[in-house]
Design an enzyme around this catalytic site. Structure first.
Site, short mmCIF file in Angstrom:
data_model
loop_
_atom_site.label_atom_id
_atom_site.label_comp_id
_atom_site.label_asym_id
_atom_site.label_seq_id
_atom_site.Cartn_x
_atom_site.Cartn_y
_atom_site.Cartn_z
N ASP A 52 1.16 -1.08 0.04
CA ASP A 52 0.07 0.37 0.18
C ASP A 52 0.99 0.99 -0.14
O ASP A 52 1.27 2.66 -0.62
CB ASP A 52 -1.15 0.07 1.36
N ASN A 95 -4.47 -2.21 -4.00
CA ASN A 95 -6.08 -1.92 -3.16
C ASN A 95 -5.34 -1.02 -2.80
O ASN A 95 -6.52 -1.61 -0.75
CB ASN A 95 -6.31 -3.53 -2.95
N ASP A 331 -10.89 -2.80 12.05
CA ASP A 331 -9.81 -3.43 11.56
C ASP A 331 -9.41 -4.38 12.87
O ASP A 331 -8.88 -5.89 12.05
CB ASP A 331 -8.54 -2.47 10.76
N GLU A 359 -11.09 -4.93 1.68
CA GLU A 359 -10.50 -5.59 1.17
C GLU A 359 -11.09 -6.68 0.41
O GLU A 359 -11.14 -7.67 -0.49
CB GLU A 359 -9.47 -6.48 1.43
N HIS A 403 -4.68 -9.51 3.92
CA HIS A 403 -3.96 -8.92 5.11
C HIS A 403 -4.32 -9.18 5.91
O HIS A 403 -3.99 -10.76 6.50
CB HIS A 403 -3.13 -7.94 5.11
N ARG A 404 -5.65 -9.29 6.23
CA ARG A 404 -5.71 -8.99 7.75
C ARG A 404 -6.43 -10.21 8.17
O ARG A 404 -6.03 -11.28 9.33
CB ARG A 404 -6.61 -8.12 8.15
N LYS A 431 0.67 -6.65 1.87
CA LYS A 431 -0.28 -5.40 2.16
C LYS A 431 0.22 -4.31 2.83
O LYS A 431 0.51 -3.08 3.03
CB LYS A 431 -1.80 -5.42 1.90
#
Ligand code: DC
Length: 679
Positions: A52, A95, A331, A359, A403-404, A431
């Protein structure tokens, strides 16, 4: 970073130690843009280096900003100072919502004041993430904005080549209930055109307020003091202008911290450790996700800390179920969903509608993957309810290029049923946290016997080494080339003047001396190089004479015994591929997959010949064949660790196979031995 198709995590048992987190994504991309829009030069310290931030940096360079990478996570940006040297550009933003939204706003305004046209696009998922509320706000300001695909979604074109008058008198109305990033984008962009007081009015209940606090705090650092009335009305004072503060330090990412806070709460402390210490972010962080600490405490985590550091220990166990409005930590709340697997009772996470436009649709994704592990999950429009598994199942976690999802599910490897876990597409963590798994493994422990080992035994020159390396690369595992250890003993003996010819070896005391030498072998493996006494011997150990010496010293029980411990120490997370003739029989008899690789002596002689010739070393096939046969004979007939397949080994004769075919065969055996469906 693991670029493998999947990463298998064996059951993890305990954790302890220190982690240093990469810089915050939200802060990094905001300060990059602010530095680019400022007068003067800014040095950014501890900047996040991830997908990112890379797209943001690339975009700024395309726009004519000068960027120098100083190393050590430091980047110097010379700001545009309100200018616009490049007036026509196409920007690809992957993204990264934190790049797309603010750049859209800033470029729309700059294109209107200076004239210019910019196109902003991303990966397909980016084109499914709504931006209509920001587009509406920019159109109210008089900016020409065209949606090039679907109305309300990227890709976008802003500006029409020539300046357009801006309508700054009336308050600009922007919705705040879908994403706070639209408001952030306007707050970051409007100081560029604040020839008069500019007012933003938020329509609807503003979500994710802590992210707006980060924005306001960073604006202040760059010389712009926004006035705010509640969360409804923001005024950018007339004459606002960005000025570089010189140096800016980026805090560690508080959302990334959530995985390690959860780790400390879930994992028993490893021997010699008192839980997990996180460096780079602490209790006085400006990031909203630091409030994850409160939620983790409510679930039972024992968290203490200072301004720039956090310490976490297991507190209540099992964890306590919670019912929480997560609007302030959207998040990090995903991490709570995985902690809920270890809680007593049902955990409810509310007010998380924004998960649907991230995402991926994170509510659907989390529900689906949590169910794979055996949890009971109820999913609502803006809520998720999780009851821990009664029976844990081994699961292959799909990660949706999110990613998370990948990071929070890794914590399921602590499941009490000791089920292994597969994380698909592990590289998606790039990311925000490219080294996430390496960092996790550096503080986690598994039972050594549960760390998977694939053994590849076989005679010399059968291609074991190449096969082992390729299999390890496909799985993200470490490699042990045990032959190198014997070659090193031979080489070290030669350098210390200890003879290894058959007569000398028969002399009293010589075998013992070689054993002592092997037990304290001064070797280091660094970045693919082999260092003996600090000297690079990567090529020296590969010579035929080192091989012959290895063959002789490896027949000594004293040497074999002395190297046992060193070899066992290669069995580290996430797994090992071990190559050598006794890997499956002596060193790792409990390995879940053993392969005995052979090829005809003629084939092996031919391969070794080609190998030597390609390195410019002269060789004759007949000599090599004779040597190989002699060595096979000695290795097979010797008393200690003779060359023979383990009883439970798969035989693989690769005389007629390409390396790729052998690799695929071993991977197929490995997949079949794993408990994951489909895989
Ligand atoms: O695989 P290689 O050619 O690098 O091995 C060098 C010598 O070391 C070989 O002659 C046999 C010996 N060796 C051994 O005895 N046990 C091992 N695990 C690996 C190698």
């Amino acid at each position: 970073m693991y670029a493998t198709p999947f990463l298998d995590l064996p059951p993890l048992r305990s954790a302890g130690g220190i982690v240093t987190l990469p810089g915050s994504k939200s802060i990094s991309n905001r300060v990059l843009l602010l530095a680019a829009l400022s007068d003067g030069e800014t040095t950014l310290h501890d900047l996040l280096d991830s997908d990112d931030t890379r797209v943001m940096l690339a975009a700024l360079e395309t726009l004519g900003c000068s960027v120098s990478r100083l190393g050590d996570q430091r980047v110097k940006v010379r700001g545009l100072g309100g200018g616009l040297p490049v007036r026509d550009a196409q920007l690809f933003l992957g993204n990264a919502g934190t790049a797309m939204r603010p750049l859209t706003a800033a470029l729309a305004l700059l294109a209107s004041t200076h004239g210019g046209t910019f196109e902003l696009s991303g990966i397909p998922r980016m084109h499914e993430r709504p931006i209509g509320d920001l587009v509406d706000a920019l159109r109210q300001l008089g900016c020409p904005v065209a949606c090039l695909g679907k109305e309300g979604y990227p890709p976008l074109r802003v500006g029409m080549g020539v300046p357009a008058p801006l309508l700054l008198e009336a308050p600009i109305r922007v919705r705040g209930d879908v994403s706070s990033q639209f408001l952030t984008a306007l707050l970051l962009a409007l100081p560029l055109v604040a020839t008069r007081d500019v007012v933003i009015e938020v329509v609807g209940e503003l979500i994710s307020k802590p992210y707006i606090e980060i924005t306001l705090s960073l604006l202040q650092r760059f010389g712009v003091a926004v006035q705010r009335e509640g969360w409804q009305r923001f005024t950018i004072p007339a004459g606002s202008r960005y000025r570089s503060p010189g140096d800016v330090h980026v805090e560690g990412d508080a959302s990334s911290a959530s995985y390690f806070i959860a780790l400390g709460a879930i994992a028993p402390a490893s021997a010699g450790h008192d839980g997990i210490t996180i460096q780079g972010v602490g209790l006085s962080s400006i990031q909203g996700d630091i409030r994850f600490v409160e939620a983790a405490r409510a679930m039972g985590a024992d968290v203490s800390g200072s301004a720039n550091q956090l310490r976490i220990r297991r507190g209540a166990w099992p964890l306590k179920a919670i019912d929480l409005d997560c609007n302030h930590i959207p998040d990090a709340a995903m991490t709570l969903a995985v902690m809920a697997l270890y809680a007593e009772g049902t955990t409810t996470l509310r007010n998380i509608a924004s998960w649907r436009v991230k995402e991926t649709d994170r509510i659907a994704a989390m529900a689906c993957e949590l169910r794979k592990l055996g949890a009971a999950v109820e999913e609502g429009e803006d809520v998720i309810r999780i009851t821990p598994p009664q029976t844990w199942r081994p699961a292959s976690i799909h990660t949706y290029d999110d990613h998370r999802v990948a990071m929070c599910f890794s914590l399921a490897a602590f499941n009490p049923a000791q089920r292994p876990l597969r994380i698909e597409d592990p590289k998606c963590v790039a990311k925000t946290f490219p080294d996430y798994f390496e960092t996790l493994f550096s503080v986690c422990e598994a039972q050594p016997g549960e760390i998977p080992v694939i053994c590849i035994d076989g005679p010399t020159a059968s291609g074991k080494g190449t096969l082992a390396m390729e299999v390890a690369a496909a799985l993200g595992y470490h490699v042990l080339d045990s032959g190198v250890l014997y070659r090193l003993v031979g080489l070290a003996a030669e350098r210390r003047g200890i003879p290894t010819d058959p007569n000398a070896l028969a002399q009293p005391g010589v075998a013992e001396r070689l054993g002592s030498l092997a037990a304290a072998l001064p070797v280091r493996f660094e970045a693919g190089r082999v260092l003996l006494d600090g000297e690079d011997v990567t090529d020296a150990v590969r010579t035929e004479s080192a091989g012959m010496a290895a063959s002789r010293v490896s027949a000594l029980p004293q040497v074999r015994q002395a190297l046992l411990d060193l070899q066992h120490r290669f069995r580290t997370l996430p797994g090992l591929v071990a190559d050598g003739r006794d890997m499956g029989t002596v060193i790792f008899p409990d390995a879940p997959l053993k392969v005995f690789l052979t090829a005809s002596a003629e084939q092996r002689a031919l391969r070794r010949h080609n190998q030597l010739i390609s390195k410019g070393i002269p060789a004759r096939i007949e000599d090599l064949l004779a040597d190989l046969r002699a060595r096979d004979e000695r290795d097979t007939s010797r008393r200690d660790a003779p060359l023979k397949p383990a009883e439970d080994a798969y035989r693989l004769d690769n005389s007629e196979q390409s390396i790729e075919q052998s690799v695929q065969q071993v991977l197929a055996w490995w997949q079949a031995a794993r408990p994951f469906e489909g895989g």
